[in-house]
Write a protein that holds these residues in place. Structure first.
Motif, mmCIF file in Angstrom:
data_model
loop_
_atom_site.group_PDB
_atom_site.id
_atom_site.type_symbol
_atom_site.label_atom_id
_atom_site.label_comp_id
_atom_site.label_asym_id
_atom_site.label_seq_id
_atom_site.Cartn_x
_atom_site.Cartn_y
_atom_site.Cartn_z
ATOM 1 N N ARG A 90 0.775 -1.073 -0.151
ATOM 2 C CA ARG A 90 0.102 0.011 -0.153
ATOM 3 C C ARG A 90 0.857 1.157 -0.088
ATOM 4 O O ARG A 90 0.388 2.318 -0.628
ATOM 5 N N ASN A 136 -9.759 9.096 -1.615
ATOM 6 C CA ASN A 136 -9.855 7.746 -2.076
ATOM 7 C C ASN A 136 -8.178 7.374 -1.937
ATOM 8 O O ASN A 136 -7.618 6.067 -1.683
ATOM 9 N N LEU A 173 -6.305 4.566 0.656
ATOM 10 C CA LEU A 173 -5.641 3.379 0.055
ATOM 11 C C LEU A 173 -4.546 2.643 1.101
ATOM 12 O O LEU A 173 -4.012 1.690 0.755
ATOM 13 N N THR A 209 -9.260 -0.627 3.492
ATOM 14 C CA THR A 209 -9.695 -0.060 2.025
ATOM 15 C C THR A 209 -9.403 -0.955 0.876
ATOM 16 O O THR A 209 -8.208 -1.900 0.917
ATOM 17 N N THR A 267 -10.280 -2.036 -3.515
ATOM 18 C CA THR A 267 -10.401 -1.658 -4.638
ATOM 19 C C THR A 267 -11.463 -2.471 -5.490
ATOM 20 O O THR A 267 -11.250 -3.612 -5.330
ATOM 21 N N LEU A 296 -2.573 -4.302 -5.901
ATOM 22 C CA LEU A 296 -3.879 -3.677 -5.389
ATOM 23 C C LEU A 296 -4.362 -4.488 -4.499
ATOM 24 O O LEU A 296 -4.349 -5.715 -4.769
ATOM 25 N N ASN A 332 -7.520 -5.471 -4.237
ATOM 26 C CA ASN A 332 -8.396 -5.790 -5.297
ATOM 27 C C ASN A 332 -9.450 -6.913 -4.685
ATOM 28 O O ASN A 332 -8.839 -8.060 -4.620
#
Length: 529
Positions: A57, A80, A84, A89, A91, A335, A337
């Motif tokens: 991160r 935003n 991150l 947090t 994505t 990410l 994600n």
């Protein structure tokens, strides 16, 4: 106006693999982690949180701040980026090539699907933060795929040579292109906005990556979109161990080959190479090949021993670029994600990759087919209504649609099925008669049956052809409407640039799409503007 609903499965524009994925066929379950439902995100969040290296991160936030340094961003995007850095947090990501002036309409639909899904997730899981990310495909080198867009039936092409990663490509030469395009836009207020947007994006930024970032940020900054260029040495530090494994073990090739060997009933979207990496410089992106204990860069004189290539990897990881097989892994490493949103073709190749992710112990994201949209003007919708056309009928192939409409408009039945059925009954009697008399008579009966059925088929075709001539003006209106909505007999979203609709709708266009699109629904969106 028509109000019927068309699912992706019945639209005629998605592959069998995507049909079966959307239907959650049991045979496909090994190819994905969790199917994208709001409830399933709870399990995906827990798995990603446990599996993601949160040290990544730091590099992510640092890189984003550097990339946004020379661009004005909204408070929501700025927030935003800061979010991150937090472990709660996550994505939602979509990726897209750096198509000139965004390329076809589905550029908007991908990003809006991503934005809207983060909103739904925040309502469902308020203890977490969800950030929409647009991953710019800056390392791609197929310039011919992105150097044009279509506007009002004309193709506007940027004539330039490019052999390296397109994100690093200079925007020099686009002033002449802009001059031609701006004349086509006209002089309306909305045309002025589009001209200014193109000029600021492409004439005031030196690289295609910077221009595309400015464009996407201008369109979506108010929705907190974060735009990432992963062609970055800092980000690739985290990818070094996986590049090393790819060079030495060819893990992706073995895993993906095993998966696609089971694709007996489906078309394989992409085939892996033994090494799924490119070597890149500003004007170069070529495959890395391993032969005779050496690594070669295809179509160049560059070569490395095993020791040399690993040394180069550690000193310059930015010179190693993932191909279509490795890029998804790179994305999921850097990410936090949860879900990747893409078109049918993209989701099809992601479905080849889960065994590879399992092999390298990285959480496989959820896969969501992006929203698809047909934009219709009020005039077109009224025309469809007047012609008694449903949206589903307009999705059919042109020849089939014309046949259906001809049958519907004809004052008498063109279908000779009743006559064919009566003929079959007559010949049933003749076959029985043949059985009772002379067996050789059966052949003559069969020949006569074939001849008369063929005669009825020909009469039916001639009747249909004659009615088409008679109804030519009505049918032409149907053809014209379908051509307007499906340019080049393709989906509008794959052909038309957003600027064509922005001229009509202006700044209301994106808010309207944001309002209408529901990312977890699998129906075509028919939106009248």
């Amino acid at each position: 106006m028509p109000t019927d609903c068309i699912s992706y499965q019945t639209s005629g524009y998605f592959s069998r693999l995507i049909h079966d994925y959307l239907d959650q066929k049991p045979a496909l379950k090994p190819l994905y982690n969790y199917f994208p439902t709001l409830e399933n995100f709870e399990k995906q969040i827990a798995e990603k949180a446990a599996n993601f290296d949160h040290n990544n991160r730091i590099a992510l936030v640092e890189t984003l701040k550097k990339q946004y340094h020379h661009i004005e961003i909204s408070d929501s995007t700025k927030q935003n980026i800061e979010l991150l850095a937090l472990s709660n947090t996550f994505t939602i990501t979509t990726g897209h090539q750096l198509n000139l002036f965004s390329g076809p309409l589905y550029f908007l639909y991908k990003i809006i699907s991503t934005i809207n899904l983060t909103k739904e997730l925040k309502l469902k899981y308020p203890a977490n933060n969800f950030v929409p990310v647009y991953w710019m495909a800056t390392e791609d080198h197929d310039f011919e795929e992105i150097n044009y867009f279509n506007f009002k039936g004309k193709k506007f092409r940027w004539n330039k040579e490019s052999t390296g990663p397109v994100g690093r490509l200079s925007t020099e030469g686009l002033a002449e292109f802009f001059e031609i395009y701006s004349k086509e836009l006209g002089s309306s207020t909305n045309a002025g906005v589009l001209k200014k947007l193109f000029e600021e994006a492409y004439l005031n930024h030196e690289s295609l990556a910077d221009a595309t970032r400015f464009l996407a940020n201008s369109l979506f900054a108010n929705y907190g979109l974060v735009i990432l260029d992963a062609d970055d040495a800092n980000l690739k530090q985290a990818f070094i161990p996986y590049i090393k494994e790819e060079l030495q073990q060819q893990t992706s090739f073995k895993a993906v080959q095993e998966t696609i060997s089971q694709f007996q009933n489906y078309t394989v979207q992409v085939n892996p190479r033994e090494i799924n990496l490119f070597y890149i410089e500003d004007d170069l992106r070529e495959r890395i090949i391993f032969e005779n204990d050496k690594y070669f860069v295809n179509n160049t004189k560059i070569s490395f021993s095993k020791e040399e290539i690993l040394k180069k990897l550690h000193s310059n990881p930015e010179k190693f670029s993932p191909n279509v097989i490795m890029r998804p892994l790179y994305q999921e490493i850097i990410l936090p994600n949860l879900c990747y949103i893409g078109g049918g073709g993209e989701i099809a190749y992601w479905l080849e990759l889960k065994s590879f992710f399992d092999a390298v112990k990285i959480t496989f994201p959820m896969l969501l087919v992006r929203n698809s949209v047909l934009l219709s003007t009020e005039k077109q919708a009224k025309k469809a209504d007047k012609l008694n056309l449903t949206w589903a009928s307009l999705f059919t192939k042109p020849a089939d649609l014309i046949n259906v409409i001809t049958h519907k408009l004809s004052a008498f039945p063109i279908d000779l099925t009743p006559q064919k059925e009566a003929l079959e009954k007559q010949f049933e009697y003749l076959y029985e008669l043949a059985q009772q008399t002379d067996q050789s008579f059966t052949g003559a009966v069969k020949a006569q049956e074939v001849k008369q059925k063929k005669g009825l088929d020909n009469l039916e075709k001639r009747l249909l052809k004659a009615q088409k001539r008679k109804l030519d003006s009505e049918l032409q209106r149907v053809v014209d409407l379908q051509c307007e909505l499906f340019p080049n007999q393709s989906l509008q979203e794959r052909q038309t640039n957003f600027s064509e609709f922005y001229l009509e709708k202006g700044e209301q266009l994106i808010p309207l799409l944001i309002q209408k699109l529901k990312p977890l629904e699998t129906n075509f969106n028919i939106i009248t503007i």
